[in-house]
Design an enzyme around this catalytic site. Structure first.
Site, PDB file in Angstrom:
ATOM      1  CE  LYS A  46      50.231  41.815  57.945  1.00 35.31           C
ATOM      2  NZ  LYS A  46      50.959  43.128  57.845  1.00 35.31           N
TER       3      LYS A  46
ATOM      4  CE1 TYR B 199      47.184  41.320  53.614  1.00 34.01           C
ATOM      5  CE2 TYR B 199      49.345  42.265  54.065  1.00 34.01           C
ATOM      6  CZ  TYR B 199      47.985  42.223  54.302  1.00 34.01           C
ATOM      7  OH  TYR B 199      47.422  43.067  55.214  1.00 34.01           O
TER       8      TYR B 199
END
Ligand code: NAD
Length: 391
Positions: free
Chosen positions: A158, A243
């Site tokens: 990510k 996140y």
């Protein structure tokens, strides 16, 4: 006749009969994981799995890590010593001394070690089923696409890429090569996180009304690629703010319909020349739920809090390597503590071995959704306007 993986029915039947004869020296991990995972072969493969124990501990896919930086060194390689469905089979590195060190430490054969120029030859390596791209953000797209062209399944760290167009190109390349693409969303297999997904999505405390989802830390070395816009795509939002975006989405189970955002004034302008220091944003969801978020490279916060009609729940810490900790208005959240990276790689590889499509929430499509949102947050902060979002 060859199927679209280049694997013929005759090859398959030969291997099937070898399997049922109990021949144990076949490279089962390779063909179970990559060549036989779809269509009619997928169905027959599950019979093979049932009759031979494929997918059981001991049947491991070979993973090659691309980029031997901090995350590969301190998290992924140690986790791969604990996994049941995959193992560290190869590495791709531009640093010869690292190649030597990793070969010795992890018993990796020389033929499974590549540099960035020789990487494409991985296509000929049957010992490697999955390529895991662990490079700076701006390099993800190139290496995912090259891995797909080499016929490998791919896990990409990510954020999946910097711009949505790159994500789409990565998805298309994997589809074209008939390979699966996962994003390194380790928390989707983590028990505390799965519990708050359940509490929110099943409305255990009634509908979520408002949330806080924030992730930030004080960054060290100001010369690292994370501080360079061209390599990172931005600052803390790209790195850990993602996140907080994920948290808001997986607790509500909804896609935001609008976003507003604000950059904080820079308190250390010499350090933050190229990227933001601190950023706040607010999502609205179709149910009426709202989420307030912070990300920063100047000080820390790690909290996922949801206030619902009949109670509340939270994780804090919520996004780091753990142990995560949680409580609700009724008491503590009690879940097992696991190695995030091991359960993530095992979850992905078990599905590949079983010939299943990966669940939507960890695929490239999920990575693309997040990257679209990250770019919308930047647009909202830059323009000072509320951005309406299409799902
Ligand atoms: P890092 O700086 O420690 O490692 C980067 C690696 O890329 C190094 O081995 C470096 O040599 C290599 N590299 C190749 N070309 C490079 C170039 N031109 N410039 C800089 N480095 C180059 O970074 P990291 O912390 O390992 O992060 C790598 C990726 O993993 C990032 O996308 C990051 O977001 C992701 N990550 C994910 C998690 C997670 O919890 N899922 C945690 C940390 C990092």
């Amino acid at each position: 006749m060859k199927n679209n993986t280049g694997f013929s029915r005759r090859d398959f039947l030969q291997r099937l009969s070898a399997l049922s004869a109990g021949v144990s020296s076949l490279p089962l991990a390779g063909y179970a994981g990559t060549e036989l995972y779809q269509g009619e072969y997928g169905r027959i493969q599950s019979l093979v799995n049932n009759s031979t124990g494929l997918g059981q501990p001991g049947r491991k896919l070979g993973i090659a890590l691309v980029g031997l930086g901090s995350y590969s060194t301190h998290r992924l390689a140690p986790a791969l010593q604990q996994t049941q469905y995959c193992r560290l089979a190869g590495v791709v590195t531009g640093t010869p001394s690292k190649a030597t060190e990793w070969m010795q430490k992890y018993n990796i054969p020389k033929e499974n070690v590549y540099d960035y120029k020789t990487f494409d030859r991985i296509a000929d390596n049957k010992d490697i089923d999955v390529v895991y791209v662990v490079l700076p953000n701006s390099m993800h797209a190139e290496y995912v696409i090259r891995a797909a062209k080499a016929g490998k399944h791919v896990i990409c760290e990510k954020p999946m890429a910097i711009m949505p167009k790159e994500c789409q190109d990565m998805i298309d390349a994997c589809k074209k090569a008939n390979r699966q693409l996962a994003v390194g969303y380790r928390l989707h297999y983590e028990p505390f996180t799965k519990e708050v997904m359940r509490l929110g999505q099943e409305k255990v405390f009634g509908p979520v009304k408002f949330m806080e989802s924030s992730d930030a830390f004080r960054i060290g070395d100001p010369t690292q690629w994370r501080m360079k816009k061209a390599m990172a795509g931005g600052g803390p939002l790209m790195d850990v703010g993602i996140y907080a975006v994920q948290g808001a989405r997986y607790v509500t189970g909804e896609e935001p319909i609008s976003v507003t955002a604000q950059f904080s004034p820079k308190t250390e302008p010499e350090k933050f020349k190229e990227v933001e220091e601190t950023l706040f944003w607010q999502f609205q969801f179709p149910s009426g739920a709202v989420c307030n978020s912070t990300t920063s490279y100047t000080a820390g916060v790690e909290r996922l809090y949801a206030s619902c009609q009949n109670g509340w729940f939270e994780l804090s810490p919520a996004f780091g390597y753990g142990p995560l900790k949680g409580r609700t208005s009724k008491g503590p959240i009690d879940q097992p503590v696991v190695n995030h990276q091991a359960v993530h790689m095992d979850g992905v590889c078990k599905d590949l071995i079983d010939g299943k499509q990966l669940p939507n929430h960890i695929t490239g499509e999920e990575g693309l959704r997040d990257v679209r949102l990250l770019q919308a947050i930047y647009r909202a902060a830059e323009t000072g306007r509320k951005i309406e979002l299409k799902s």
